[in-house]
Motif scaffolding. Sequence first.
Motif: not given
Length: 182
Positions: A90-105
């Motif tokens: 555990r580093t004390g940092d955060a992780e962005l695991y995912a970002i997804y946008v609906r295709p077409g947007h």
Amino acid sequence: MDDLHDLRVRHMTLVDCRAVSEIRVGGWRTAYAGLVPQSHLDGLDVAEDAEKRREMLLKAGNPVVNLVAERAGEVLGWAAYGPYRDGDIRTGDAELYAIYVRPGHLGGGVGGALLRTSLDRCRAAGYPRVFLWVLKENARARRFYEHHGFAPDGVEEPFEVDGVEIPELRYALWLEPGENTP
């Protein structure tokens, strides 16, 4: 281009699981076509994925924060973040695991709104830095993250999909003013 004035970012609920899974599966099929084995993309199942999302939301003590972006009741994007995952370290940092946008947007600001909200919440939670992993050949995603201040930090690891190793790069962003991105 979407109108961001009526876009709302909020916590994901159980009711959102199906829409998030449609976005996630559609996102994989759109973003990773030609980058991961087609057999894997063809095997993705929205109903199966929705059940996994439900289980994760119901899991007690789960530190993952799931956000959705919606407009007029329609879920257009999903993001998930939490503590950085590096085995048992555990580093004390955060992780962005995912970002997804609906295709077409894509390109309409939905992903940016989700990213900004995630980063604001990570900053408020006291995380000094946010990491994320992106497929090395996913030029569109890399441009998106670089546009928002992330930079590769020199760490590369393979991600295995259906027996094929695909290189991933780790990106980092310091949230504290005056810090340099590694």
